[in-house]
Scaffold this active site. Structure first.
Site, PDB file in Angstrom:
ATOM      1  N   ASP A 109      42.597  91.344  56.547  1.00  0.00           N
ATOM      2  CA  ASP A 109      42.376  91.892  54.998  1.00  0.00           C
ATOM      3  C   ASP A 109      40.927  92.576  54.809  1.00  0.00           C
ATOM      4  O   ASP A 109      40.802  93.648  54.054  1.00  0.00           O
ATOM      5  CB  ASP A 109      42.710  90.726  54.019  1.00  0.00           C
ATOM      6  CG  ASP A 109      43.253  91.430  52.552  1.00  0.00           C
ATOM      7  OD1 ASP A 109      43.885  92.318  52.613  1.00  0.00           O
ATOM      8  OD2 ASP A 109      42.311  91.093  51.655  1.00  0.00           O
TER       9      ASP A 109
ATOM     10  N   ASN B   3      54.204 100.184  66.386  1.00  0.00           N
ATOM     11  CA  ASN B   3      52.868 100.869  66.066  1.00  0.00           C
ATOM     12  C   ASN B   3      51.901 100.951  67.116  1.00  0.00           C
ATOM     13  O   ASN B   3      50.989 101.685  67.234  1.00  0.00           O
ATOM     14  CB  ASN B   3      52.152 100.303  64.676  1.00  0.00           C
ATOM     15  CG  ASN B   3      53.183 100.363  63.499  1.00  0.00           C
ATOM     16  OD1 ASN B   3      53.933 101.481  63.474  1.00  0.00           O
ATOM     17  ND2 ASN B   3      53.262  99.676  62.728  1.00  0.00           N
TER      18      ASN B   3
ATOM     19  N   SER C 191      47.061  97.325  49.273  1.00  0.00           N
ATOM     20  CA  SER C 191      47.850  96.124  49.365  1.00  0.00           C
ATOM     21  C   SER C 191      49.384  96.287  49.691  1.00  0.00           C
ATOM     22  O   SER C 191      49.984  97.382  49.147  1.00  0.00           O
ATOM     23  CB  SER C 191      47.623  95.475  47.926  1.00  0.00           C
ATOM     24  OG  SER C 191      46.174  95.477  47.551  1.00  0.00           O
TER      25      SER C 191
ATOM     26  N   ARG D 124      51.274 104.334  51.981  1.00  0.00           N
ATOM     27  CA  ARG D 124      52.747 104.005  51.994  1.00  0.00           C
ATOM     28  C   ARG D 124      53.192 105.424  51.521  1.00  0.00           C
ATOM     29  O   ARG D 124      53.078 105.606  50.086  1.00  0.00           O
ATOM     30  CB  ARG D 124      53.147 102.979  51.204  1.00  0.00           C
ATOM     31  CG  ARG D 124      54.683 102.559  51.157  1.00  0.00           C
ATOM     32  CD  ARG D 124      54.886 101.349  50.289  1.00  0.00           C
ATOM     33  NE  ARG D 124      54.447 100.082  50.897  1.00  0.00           N
ATOM     34  CZ  ARG D 124      55.387  99.437  51.789  1.00  0.00           C
ATOM     35  NH1 ARG D 124      56.630  99.838  51.622  1.00  0.00           N
ATOM     36  NH2 ARG D 124      54.796  98.032  52.125  1.00  0.00           N
TER      37      ARG D 124
HETATM   38  P1  GTP Z   1      47.882  92.494  51.428  1.00  0.00           P
HETATM   39  O1  GTP Z   1      47.992  91.183  51.975  1.00  0.00           O
HETATM   40  O2  GTP Z   1      48.367  92.746  50.250  1.00  0.00           O
HETATM   41  O3  GTP Z   1      46.803  93.300  51.312  1.00  0.00           O
HETATM   42  O4  GTP Z   1      48.894  93.364  52.310  1.00  0.00           O
HETATM   43  P2  GTP Z   1      49.099  93.916  53.807  1.00  0.00           P
HETATM   44  O5  GTP Z   1      48.656  95.133  53.797  1.00  0.00           O
HETATM   45  O6  GTP Z   1      48.408  92.971  54.798  1.00  0.00           O
HETATM   46  O7  GTP Z   1      50.592  94.173  54.255  1.00  0.00           O
HETATM   47  P3  GTP Z   1      51.603  93.349  55.169  1.00  0.00           P
HETATM   48  O8  GTP Z   1      51.279  93.603  56.650  1.00  0.00           O
HETATM   49  O9  GTP Z   1      51.570  91.763  54.522  1.00  0.00           O
HETATM   50  O10 GTP Z   1      52.935  93.988  54.826  1.00  0.00           O
HETATM   51  C1  GTP Z   1      53.377  94.502  53.477  1.00  0.00           C
HETATM   52  C2  GTP Z   1      54.871  94.662  53.638  1.00  0.00           C
HETATM   53  O11 GTP Z   1      55.109  95.879  54.447  1.00  0.00           O
HETATM   54  C3  GTP Z   1      55.827  93.393  54.261  1.00  0.00           C
HETATM   55  O12 GTP Z   1      56.871  93.232  53.727  1.00  0.00           O
HETATM   56  C4  GTP Z   1      56.010  94.009  55.646  1.00  0.00           C
HETATM   57  O13 GTP Z   1      57.131  93.596  56.221  1.00  0.00           O
HETATM   58  C5  GTP Z   1      56.031  95.451  55.326  1.00  0.00           C
HETATM   59  N1  GTP Z   1      55.569  96.229  56.630  1.00  0.00           N
HETATM   60  C6  GTP Z   1      54.344  95.865  57.383  1.00  0.00           C
HETATM   61  N2  GTP Z   1      54.353  96.894  58.313  1.00  0.00           N
HETATM   62  C7  GTP Z   1      55.312  97.590  58.195  1.00  0.00           C
HETATM   63  C8  GTP Z   1      55.725  98.856  59.288  1.00  0.00           C
HETATM   64  O14 GTP Z   1      55.147  99.107  60.184  1.00  0.00           O
HETATM   65  N3  GTP Z   1      56.796  99.333  58.884  1.00  0.00           N
HETATM   66  C9  GTP Z   1      57.574  98.926  57.674  1.00  0.00           C
HETATM   67  N4  GTP Z   1      58.689  99.817  57.566  1.00  0.00           N
HETATM   68  N5  GTP Z   1      57.238  97.824  56.829  1.00  0.00           N
HETATM   69  C10 GTP Z   1      56.049  97.309  57.248  1.00  0.00           C
HETATM   70  C1  SPV Z   2      45.840  92.500  48.069  1.00  0.00           C
HETATM   71  O1  SPV Z   2      46.590  92.464  46.979  1.00  0.00           O
HETATM   72  O2  SPV Z   2      45.253  93.247  48.666  1.00  0.00           O
HETATM   73  C2  SPV Z   2      46.009  91.068  48.628  1.00  0.00           C
HETATM   74  C3  SPV Z   2      46.353  89.676  47.844  1.00  0.00           C
HETATM   75  O3  SPV Z   2      45.532  90.752  49.955  1.00  0.00           O
HETATM   76  S1  SPV Z   2      45.019  89.151  46.553  1.00  0.00           S
HETATM   77  O4  SPV Z   2      44.431  87.872  47.236  1.00  0.00           O
HETATM   78  O5  SPV Z   2      45.951  88.891  45.516  1.00  0.00           O
HETATM   79  O6  SPV Z   2      44.088  90.407  46.400  1.00  0.00           O
HETATM   80 MN    MN Z   3      44.571  92.985  50.590  1.00  0.00          MN
END
Ligand code: GTP
Ligand code: SPV
Ligand code: MN
Length: 582
Positions: free
Chosen positions: A276, A492, A249, A397
């Site tokens: 997701d 990326n 997440s 991460r």
């Molecule tokens: P969930 O919805 O919780 O499952 O998250 P997700 O895996 O879809 O993550 P998302 O793409 O929303 O990114 C989460 C955070 O990481 C955001 O604040 C982004 O700006 C940051 N982020 C995403 N991709 C990158 C990347 O390639 N590099 C960096 N430094 N930050 C990133």
């Molecule tokens: C996550 O936490 O991986 C999300 C947001 O995508 S939630 O719907 O709250 O699970």
């Molecule tokens: Mn998620």
């Protein structure tokens, strides 16, 4: 009678009897109905209207301040045998859980309307899709389910013909964290959630059904329900590749799924299938096909802007429900990383000034939108057969240790790579942030059964197919004392380009104890402003650090005792052996 399906009608009647609502509303999923919900929530104060000139049809919802993330410590898998839930889950005996919940649900909807939401996960006409019904007393949940799933009349019709659905019962209760529980009964295909109105706790079609319950069904039926994005990459020659990637997440799934190619990649096109969740099924030739069970995004807002991700920014600029962002002096939503605007209220609704060192938007603030808002939306998101997957990527991460990219030696080694994922915790779940924890396949919070059985299930595919996707691991988050070493986001694609060339057997790679890494120069860095020493640092594999990591992984695996597949330990031993010879 609201439905010809007796089981559904009886269940809805029973829930109404227990929770005692003033009225029961069966949702039809029409636009008109959505607009009525919005109007009702504007009236009640559940939603605030944002600036409709710059953010048309956008609204802000402020959660209860104790209710802003998933709550893993209050999430339970209630199987008759505790071992079936495994050490990776909180467990409660199903009878005990039901009686606890019966008490909490008793009369909890008195004075409220009860909404019945039939929904379909996946395209309505796909054999891979599965239906559910969520009962809730939250209009916010209904509006979010409208954007996130295929819900209403068509889903109800499918339920009536198929006669099979997952039962999800939700109430915000009194939002008291002491009385908050998210309980799953995989053997009964039932979910009961009370005391939270937030995302993954309350939108039961998402993590509760599409991952926890579906992963259980997938085990029985020999498919996979995964916390993965699905992205389509088209090269200038017009060849298309479909990649599924699992990151924990808030570790970059939505951003990778909506990637904008850098200027040095003219002619490349990237389209989103899902951001997701992916359901993967193997065909007769041993290839995996993936569908996205969802129809919308519940995305992290902070960090999104025109520079990091133009598509995501366009997507959230209209028809979006924002949860827990701040607002500007001209009533636009505001968040950390937004490039323009003068924030004046924080996510709680308190006065805010830009020189404050507090967060204006909550770090886990979210946008909810229909996937069709995305300029990069792929029509194949609606394809009943899904898309053929050529590569599976795991990632986490990690400010240290894990290189930018490496490739598993084969499927079984790839299962070890996935099972070994470690990642720093984020604001997506309540609790400490920035602590490395094991998050196998990014499924730690979402696997509805014992991980030992889950890994055995993953391993079983190598006996069934010669046509499996290659498995990779990436890390966009490696740091030095100046910050991230890799620019990430659109850049990326350079790593995906290498991955695709490996899938086509076009290029060689260098073998290391942990897997194959790119030969220097094979990741295209043209036009990138990145120092040579940083590039080297991104690919450093320190044998001592890796041995320590492998030790930790072994200790983690030991928690699963005798049930752990021996094959996974073999794969682990092979890596340790290779590292020790270094
Ligand atoms: P969930 O919805 O919780 O499952 O998250 P997700 O895996 O879809 O993550 P998302 O793409 O929303 O990114 C989460 C955070 O990481 C955001 O604040 C982004 O700006 C940051 N982020 C995403 N991709 C990158 C990347 O390639 N590099 C960096 N430094 N930050 C990133
Ligand atoms: C996550 O936490 O991986 C999300 C947001 O995508 S939630 O719907 O709250 O699970
Ligand atoms: Mn998620």
């Amino acid at each position: 009678m609201n439905t010809t399906n007796k089981e559904l009608q009886n269940w809805v009647d029973q829930v109404a009897k227990l929770t005692n609502p003033t009225a029961v509303h069966w949702c039809d999923g029409s636009n008109q109905e959505y607009q009525n919900f919005i109007a009702q929530m504007l009236e009640s104060g559940d939603l605030l209207k944002l600036n409709h000139e710059t953010f048309p049809n956008c609204y802000l919802h402020r959660s209860d301040q104790t209710d802003v993330a998933r709550v893993e410590h209050l999430t339970f898998i209630c199987t008759s045998k505790q071992e079936d839930a495994g050490p990776n889950n909180n467990w409660m005996d199903p009878d005990e859980a039901h009686s606890k919940l019966d008490n909490l649900f008793k009369d909890c909807m008195s004075g409220r309307t009860m909404y019945v939401i039939p929904y379909c996960l996946g395209p309505i006409d796909s054999v891979y899709s599965r239906c559910g019904v969520e009962i809730t007393d939250s209009p916010y949940v209904v509006a979010n389910m409208f954007l996130m799933t295929r819900m209403g009349t068509k889903a109800l019709q499918r339920i009536e013909t198929e006669n099979k659905f997952v039962k999800g019962m939700h109430s915000i209760g009194d939002l008291n964290p002491e009385k908050r529980f998210i309980m799953h009964f995989p053997e009964e295909l039932t979910i009961r959630s009370i005391g939270s109105g937030y995302g993954g706790n309350a939108l039961l079609g998402k993590k509760c059904h599409a991952l926890r319950i579906a992963s259980w069904q997938a085990l029985k039926e020999k498919w996979l329900a995964e916390h993965m994005l699905i992205v389509e990459i088209e090269n200038p020659e017009g060849d298309k590749f479909y990649i599924a990637a699992a990151f924990p997440s808030a570790c970059g799934k939505t951003n990778l799924a909506m990637l904008i190619p850098p200027d040095t990649y003219p002619g490349w096109k990237v389209r989103t299938i899902g951001d997701d969740i992916a359901w993967l099924h193997m065909d007769n030739s041993g290839r995996f096909w993936a569908i996205n069970p969802e129809a919308g995004y519940f995305g992290v807002v902070p960090g999104t802007n025109q520079d990091t991700n133009q598509n995501a920014y366009e997507t959230l600029k209209r028809d979006a429900i924002y949860t827990n962002v701040g607002i500007t002096d001209n009533n636009e939503p505001w968040w950390e990383g937004k490039l323009e605007g003068n924030p004046t209220k924080d996510w709680k609704g308190d006065d805010y000034s830009s020189d404050s060192n507090q967060d204006c938007a909550h770090p886990n603030s979210r946008f909810t939108v229909s996937a069709k808002n995305n300029p990069g939306y792929s029509e194949l998101a609606d394809s009943p057969s899904g898309v053929p997957i050529c590569a599976i990527i795991f990632g986490g991460r990690r400010s240290e240790l894990a290189p930018l990219v490496y490739e598993a030696k084969d499927w079984n080694h790839g299962v070890l790579v996935g099972a070994s994922v470690g990642s720093e915790t984020t604001a997506a779940a309540a609790g400490d942030v920035g602590i490395v924890r094991r998050d196998p396949m990014a499924m730690k919070p979402f696997c509805g059964y014992n991980f030992a059985d889950y890994w055995r299930h993953w391993l079983s595919f190598s006996e069934q197919s010669q046509n499996l996707p290659k498995i990779f691991h990436v890390n966009w988050f490696r740091k030095n004392d100046q910050g991230f070493l890799w620019p990430g986001f659109g850049e990326n694609l350079r790593v995906l380009d290498w991955i695709i060339q490996r899938c086509q057997n076009k290029i060689d790679a260098k073998e290391t104890p942990i897997g194959y890494v790119p030969i220097k120069g094979d990741i295209d860095t043209s036009g990138l402003d990145i120092a040579d020493e940083n590039l080297d640092a991104l690919f450093t594999i320190d044998p001592d650090q890796w041995l320590a990591e492998m030790n930790e992984i072994k200790e983690y695996f030991n928690e699963f005792g005798e049930r752990l597949p021996k094959q996974l330990l073999n794969e682990h031993a092979k890596v340790v052996d290779a590292l020790s010879k270094k």
